[in-house]
Design an enzyme around this catalytic site. Structure first.
Site, PDB file in Angstrom:
ATOM      1  NE  ARG A  39      12.027 -50.727  -3.300  1.00  0.00           N
ATOM      2  CZ  ARG A  39      12.503 -51.942  -3.208  1.00  0.00           C
ATOM      3  NH1 ARG A  39      13.778 -52.150  -3.196  1.00  0.00           N
ATOM      4  NH2 ARG A  39      11.704 -52.981  -3.143  1.00  0.00           N
ATOM      5  CG  HIS A 124       0.684 -56.173  -1.320  1.00  0.00           C
ATOM      6  ND1 HIS A 124       1.838 -55.491  -1.575  1.00  0.00           N
ATOM      7  CD2 HIS A 124       0.842 -57.377  -1.929  1.00  0.00           C
ATOM      8  CE1 HIS A 124       2.667 -56.240  -2.309  1.00  0.00           C
ATOM      9  NE2 HIS A 124       2.071 -57.382  -2.542  1.00  0.00           N
ATOM     10  CB  CYS A 135     -16.809 -64.090  11.416  1.00  0.00           C
ATOM     11  SG  CYS A 135     -16.863 -62.437  12.124  1.00  0.00           S
ATOM     12  CB  CYS A 157     -14.518 -60.516  16.104  1.00  0.00           C
ATOM     13  SG  CYS A 157     -16.088 -60.498  15.222  1.00  0.00           S
ATOM     14  CB  CYS A 160     -16.811 -64.895  15.918  1.00  0.00           C
ATOM     15  SG  CYS A 160     -15.281 -64.301  15.158  1.00  0.00           S
ATOM     16  CG  ASN A 223       9.539 -46.541 -11.182  1.00  0.00           C
ATOM     17  OD1 ASN A 223       8.573 -46.393 -10.446  1.00  0.00           O
ATOM     18  ND2 ASN A 223      10.724 -46.926 -10.728  1.00  0.00           N
TER      19      ASN A 223
HETATM   20  P1  NAD Z   1       8.696 -49.530  -4.164  1.00  0.00           P
HETATM   21  O1  NAD Z   1       8.872 -48.589  -3.009  1.00  0.00           O
HETATM   22  O2  NAD Z   1       9.493 -50.766  -4.200  1.00  0.00           O
HETATM   23  O3  NAD Z   1       8.942 -48.766  -5.527  1.00  0.00           O
HETATM   24  C1  NAD Z   1       8.387 -47.515  -5.769  1.00  0.00           C
HETATM   25  C2  NAD Z   1       9.020 -46.978  -7.034  1.00  0.00           C
HETATM   26  O4  NAD Z   1       8.348 -45.769  -7.381  1.00  0.00           O
HETATM   27  C3  NAD Z   1      10.499 -46.661  -6.898  1.00  0.00           C
HETATM   28  O5  NAD Z   1      11.212 -47.279  -7.947  1.00  0.00           O
HETATM   29  C4  NAD Z   1      10.563 -45.119  -6.994  1.00  0.00           C
HETATM   30  O6  NAD Z   1      11.697 -44.667  -7.704  1.00  0.00           O
HETATM   31  C5  NAD Z   1       9.306 -44.809  -7.770  1.00  0.00           C
HETATM   32  N1  NAD Z   1       8.699 -43.500  -7.461  1.00  0.00           N
HETATM   33  C6  NAD Z   1       8.490 -42.934  -6.249  1.00  0.00           C
HETATM   34  N2  NAD Z   1       7.815 -41.786  -6.380  1.00  0.00           N
HETATM   35  C7  NAD Z   1       7.631 -41.590  -7.718  1.00  0.00           C
HETATM   36  C8  NAD Z   1       7.005 -40.585  -8.492  1.00  0.00           C
HETATM   37  N3  NAD Z   1       6.429 -39.525  -7.920  1.00  0.00           N
HETATM   38  N4  NAD Z   1       7.004 -40.716  -9.843  1.00  0.00           N
HETATM   39  C9  NAD Z   1       7.585 -41.784 -10.443  1.00  0.00           C
HETATM   40  N5  NAD Z   1       8.171 -42.777  -9.757  1.00  0.00           N
HETATM   41  C10 NAD Z   1       8.186 -42.687  -8.402  1.00  0.00           C
HETATM   42  O7  NAD Z   1       7.142 -49.786  -4.202  1.00  0.00           O
HETATM   43  P2  NAD Z   1       6.380 -51.073  -4.602  1.00  0.00           P
HETATM   44  O8  NAD Z   1       6.994 -51.676  -5.817  1.00  0.00           O
HETATM   45  O9  NAD Z   1       4.943 -50.685  -4.641  1.00  0.00           O
HETATM   46  O10 NAD Z   1       6.604 -52.051  -3.348  1.00  0.00           O
HETATM   47  C11 NAD Z   1       6.462 -51.575  -2.027  1.00  0.00           C
HETATM   48  C12 NAD Z   1       5.573 -52.447  -1.150  1.00  0.00           C
HETATM   49  O11 NAD Z   1       5.261 -51.758   0.055  1.00  0.00           O
HETATM   50  C13 NAD Z   1       4.268 -52.722  -1.801  1.00  0.00           C
HETATM   51  O12 NAD Z   1       4.146 -54.079  -1.766  1.00  0.00           O
HETATM   52  C14 NAD Z   1       3.172 -52.055  -0.972  1.00  0.00           C
HETATM   53  O13 NAD Z   1       2.249 -53.009  -0.489  1.00  0.00           O
HETATM   54  C15 NAD Z   1       3.869 -51.470   0.213  1.00  0.00           C
HETATM   55  N6  NAD Z   1       3.720 -49.999   0.292  1.00  0.00           N
HETATM   56  C16 NAD Z   1       2.506 -49.404   0.059  1.00  0.00           C
HETATM   57  C17 NAD Z   1       2.390 -48.013   0.071  1.00  0.00           C
HETATM   58  C18 NAD Z   1       1.070 -47.361  -0.188  1.00  0.00           C
HETATM   59  O14 NAD Z   1       0.020 -47.998  -0.026  1.00  0.00           O
HETATM   60  N7  NAD Z   1       1.048 -46.092  -0.617  1.00  0.00           N
HETATM   61  C19 NAD Z   1       3.509 -47.243   0.322  1.00  0.00           C
HETATM   62  C20 NAD Z   1       4.739 -47.884   0.573  1.00  0.00           C
HETATM   63  C21 NAD Z   1       4.826 -49.272   0.553  1.00  0.00           C
HETATM   64 ZN    ZN Z   2     -15.517 -62.397  13.914  1.00  0.00          ZN
END
Ligand code: NAD
Ligand code: ZN
Length: 252
Positions: A39, A124, A135, A157, A160, A223
């Site tokens: 976000r 994810h 493959c 790949c 394949c 959170n």
């Molecule tokens: P989100 O961004 O929707 O929510 C993250 C939450 O964590 C927020 O409510 C925020 O206030 C809170 N937050 C951030 N930093 C914090 C901290 N230091 N301490 C406490 N709270 C904290 O994330 P989500 O629910 O995981 O959904 C996002 C989607 O995007 C996921 O499906 C994911 O696959 C992908 N994504 C992955 C990564 C990663 O792999 N690091 C990063 C961003 C997004």
């Molecule tokens: Zn392959």
């Protein structure tokens, strides 16, 4: 800033009293490692509309665009190191309390912090390597990205001829059935469920805390900001994950 003592103590007491913990993590556990969450305005993920899986399959130009973006995003993700939050979770696994770490994250930082692969359920997928969609052969990103940067030909790949894609689940791509099964089994077997760093709005993850609670587990939500599921929780901590968890686990 350290979390207030009382809150850390309550979490510590719940951890002490539990026998089988499931930790569920979202992007918020990795922000202290320098990876922005979903976000954050102007962040890594919001600059472009996501590429839908169907478009990726249908168009070479979309695959080219996918790899251009992937290389950009990887400049932030690949050098990232686990932070205190990941290390506290790893400690809970090593102590035999946490049976499973279910994560929405694709950054591989739970494994990098020492949680064995078989204890991590990636809802994810994983963005730290790529696979052939036909493959399943695994490809390391160094080689794939270096080759792409030479003439921007999307990778295929060597065995394949199939399309090679980072091993994450894209919008429009089916949820991984095995990960969903493992997540469900772990949740139905836990007596404490800790959700850390997820806004808990994306399904199926948004359903997990409720599933745990309905099954008789204690629910803790950690959170920075409130979530829609706070009313279901036995303990809500609106604070930073790293300092809070490491204090509760006794790592500092
Ligand atoms: P989100 O961004 O929707 O929510 C993250 C939450 O964590 C927020 O409510 C925020 O206030 C809170 N937050 C951030 N930093 C914090 C901290 N230091 N301490 C406490 N709270 C904290 O994330 P989500 O629910 O995981 O959904 C996002 C989607 O995007 C996921 O499906 C994911 O696959 C992908 N994504 C992955 C990564 C990663 O792999 N690091 C990063 C961003 C997004
Ligand atoms: Zn392959």
């Amino acid at each position: 800033m350290a979390p207030d003592r009382q809150t850390a103590d309550r979490l510590r007491d719940l951890l002490r009293g539990a026998r089988r913990l499931v930790v569920f993590t979202g992007a918020g556990i990795s922000t202290e490692s320098g990876i922005p969450d979903f976000r954050s305005p102007g962040g890594l993920w919001t600059r472009n509309e996501p590429i839908e899986f169907g478009d990726f399959l249908a168009s070479e130009e979309m695959r080219r665009e996918n790899w251009r973006r992937k290389i950009e995003v990887d400049k932030t993700i690949r050098p990232a190191e686990p932070n205190r939050g990941h290390l506290a979770v790893a400690a809970l696994v090593h102590r035999g309390l946490a049976t499973t770490v279910i994560t929405q994250n694709i950054d591989g930082l739970h494994q990098k912090s020492g949680v064995p692969d078989e204890r991590v359920v990636e809802l994810h997928g994983n963005g730290t390597y790529a696979t052939c969609l036909d493959c399943g052969t695994r490809y390391e990103l160094d080689a794939i990205e270096a080759a792409f940067e030479m003439d921007e030909t999307p990778p295929t790949c060597a065995f394949c001829g199939g399309i090679v894609k980072q091993a994450t689940i894209s919008f429009g791509q089916a949820m991984p059935a095995d990960a969903m099964r493992r997540a469900r089994e772990a949740i139905l077997d836990c007596d404490l469920f800790l959700a850390a760093g997820s806004s808990l709005v994306v399904y199926p993850a948004a359903g997990f805390p409720v599933m745990a609670k309905d099954n008789g587990s204690t629910l803790v939500i950690l959170n920075r900001e409130p979530t829609d599921l706070d009313a279901f929780a036995d303990l809500v901590i609106n604070d930073e994950i790293g300092p809070t968890l490491s204090a509760a686990v006794g790592l500092n």
